[in-house]
Design an enzyme around this catalytic site. Sequence first.
Site, PDB file in Angstrom:
ATOM      1  N   CYS A  14       0.817  -1.206   0.000  1.00 35.57           N
ATOM      2  CA  CYS A  14       0.000   0.000   0.000  1.00 35.57           C
ATOM      3  C   CYS A  14       0.852   1.259   0.000  1.00 35.57           C
ATOM      4  CB  CYS A  14      -0.931  -0.008   1.207  1.00 35.57           C
ATOM      5  SG  CYS A  14      -1.977   1.466   1.310  1.00 35.57           S
ATOM      6  N   CYS A  64      -1.632   1.811  -2.863  1.00 35.42           N
ATOM      7  CA  CYS A  64      -2.593   2.884  -2.604  1.00 35.42           C
ATOM      8  C   CYS A  64      -1.983   4.277  -2.613  1.00 35.42           C
ATOM      9  CB  CYS A  64      -3.261   2.669  -1.244  1.00 35.42           C
ATOM     10  SG  CYS A  64      -3.522   0.979  -0.742  1.00 35.42           S
ATOM     11  N   TYR A  71     -10.301  -3.195 -10.491  1.00 35.50           N
ATOM     12  CA  TYR A  71     -10.091  -1.817 -10.053  1.00 35.50           C
ATOM     13  C   TYR A  71      -8.659  -1.358 -10.267  1.00 35.50           C
ATOM     14  CZ  TYR A  71      -8.044  -3.409  -5.597  1.00 35.50           C
ATOM     15  OH  TYR A  71      -7.227  -3.973  -4.649  1.00 35.50           O
ATOM     16  N   HIS A 125     -26.738  21.614   1.204  1.00 37.36           N
ATOM     17  CA  HIS A 125     -27.047  22.140  -0.122  1.00 37.36           C
ATOM     18  C   HIS A 125     -26.155  23.346  -0.438  1.00 37.36           C
ATOM     19  CE1 HIS A 125     -29.567  22.882  -3.607  1.00 37.36           C
ATOM     20  NE2 HIS A 125     -29.579  24.168  -3.285  1.00 37.36           N
ATOM     21  N   GLU A 169     -26.082  15.414  -0.992  1.00 37.38           N
ATOM     22  CA  GLU A 169     -27.456  15.519  -0.497  1.00 37.38           C
ATOM     23  C   GLU A 169     -28.408  14.605  -1.256  1.00 37.38           C
ATOM     24  OE1 GLU A 169     -29.557  19.241  -1.283  1.00 37.38           O
ATOM     25  OE2 GLU A 169     -28.037  19.732  -2.774  1.00 37.38           O
TER      26      GLU A 169
END
Length: 452
Positions: free
Chosen positions: A43, A48, A177, A434, A439
Amino acid sequence: MSAYDFDLFVIGGGSGGVRCARIAATHGARVGVAEERFWGGTCVNVGCVPKKIMVQAAEYGIWAEEAGAFGWDISRNAHHWPVLKQARDAEVTRLSGIYGRLLGNAGVTSFDARATFVDAHTLDVGGKRVTAERIVIATGGHALRPEIPGAELGMISDDLFTLEEMPRRIAVVGGGYIALEFASLLNGLGAQVELLYRQPLPLRGFDQDVREAMRDALDARGIVQHIGHEVTGLEKVAEGLRVSTTGGATCMVDAVMFATGRKPNTQGLNLEAAGIAPGRLGAIPVDGQQATQQPHIFAVGDVTDQMNLTPVATAQGHALADTLFGGQARTVSLANVPTAVFTVPPAATVGLTEEEAMLGGPIDIYLTRFTPMRHTISKQPRRTLMKLVVARDTQRVVGAHMIGDDAAEMMQGIAVAMVAGATKQDFDRTIGIHPTAAEEFVTLRSMTRQVG
């Protein structure tokens, strides 16, 4: 006095092994750990961390393309690979050093050496015999190179981080991925990318709607997808590398990167001397407490081939140390583990796919697709998909899926709600922030479809 040199010895200095060793030492155990390659494991060094830095580098170029729509005069010039490489490698070196210091500060004895079993309680560590009452195997995994003619001409994912220059034309082989992340970041940095995978859609195992949205997103970025193609060989020719696939199709590139799977790092550990029989691909079978066939030998992380994610390995290592030496018996649940795919745009998911959830009974699907505000202004073909999978009888949210800007950051919070058992009504009662894309997860009122 103990008859052993150590109360616990950890083989492997990656995320899971270091966490297990450090926490065990803070509980008062005498701990040793051996790492033969680099502290921090895949990683930190070839996974990563350096990958995410390169993804972020690619995003800067894309933002430059979009800036004009917002009134900025920013020119996207050629990317300087050596500058990125130097910055990336410096950060990797810094983080790798932190892992070593964490162990030293906790009182762990570290060995820069390979450790192999002599018997169930004895290890050969760089030519030195050491004994331990308990042993943890945390050696991780490594990328596989396919067994096809000319495979030696291609790279695996580790090799990308050693390149001094970026290939201008590259074929990325694989639909998982890792393949998609590297294809996406190379495309963003200016390479011409050909993506070859044998499935009808990328991201096998992910939700079907996400897979379809990802295919479309890759198309929108100009990545050429060869769908349903299996690579049969590589050949060095005057123009570069010729990639041959099933059906006689070929493509010509400067480099090829294989992202066609990974395998647990168990070869050469001499597991048979410890009485441990590895399973498929060399993975070490464990029970719910991470114990192997030998009750005093444990395994955590990718070497078990359960759920190959860094946070899972870290959590398993921590829980095991608490259980063995902290007086807190703990295990790690592999349900509702969030994960992300750092493409452009990114995808993130937690819980069950629609296909998985429908096997457990009737479900309700809430789904929305839209163009985020940034891209309505920039006129870039960037779409967002958000999806909730709800068990009809309990109304619990059992799956959440997204592809779009900041998907990974949002999904971490959604995962907390799902682990806590949130229902669709809990989501509905939550006030949205918002204007944000996030949201939308709490304003999905119209059911898209019912299944079952």
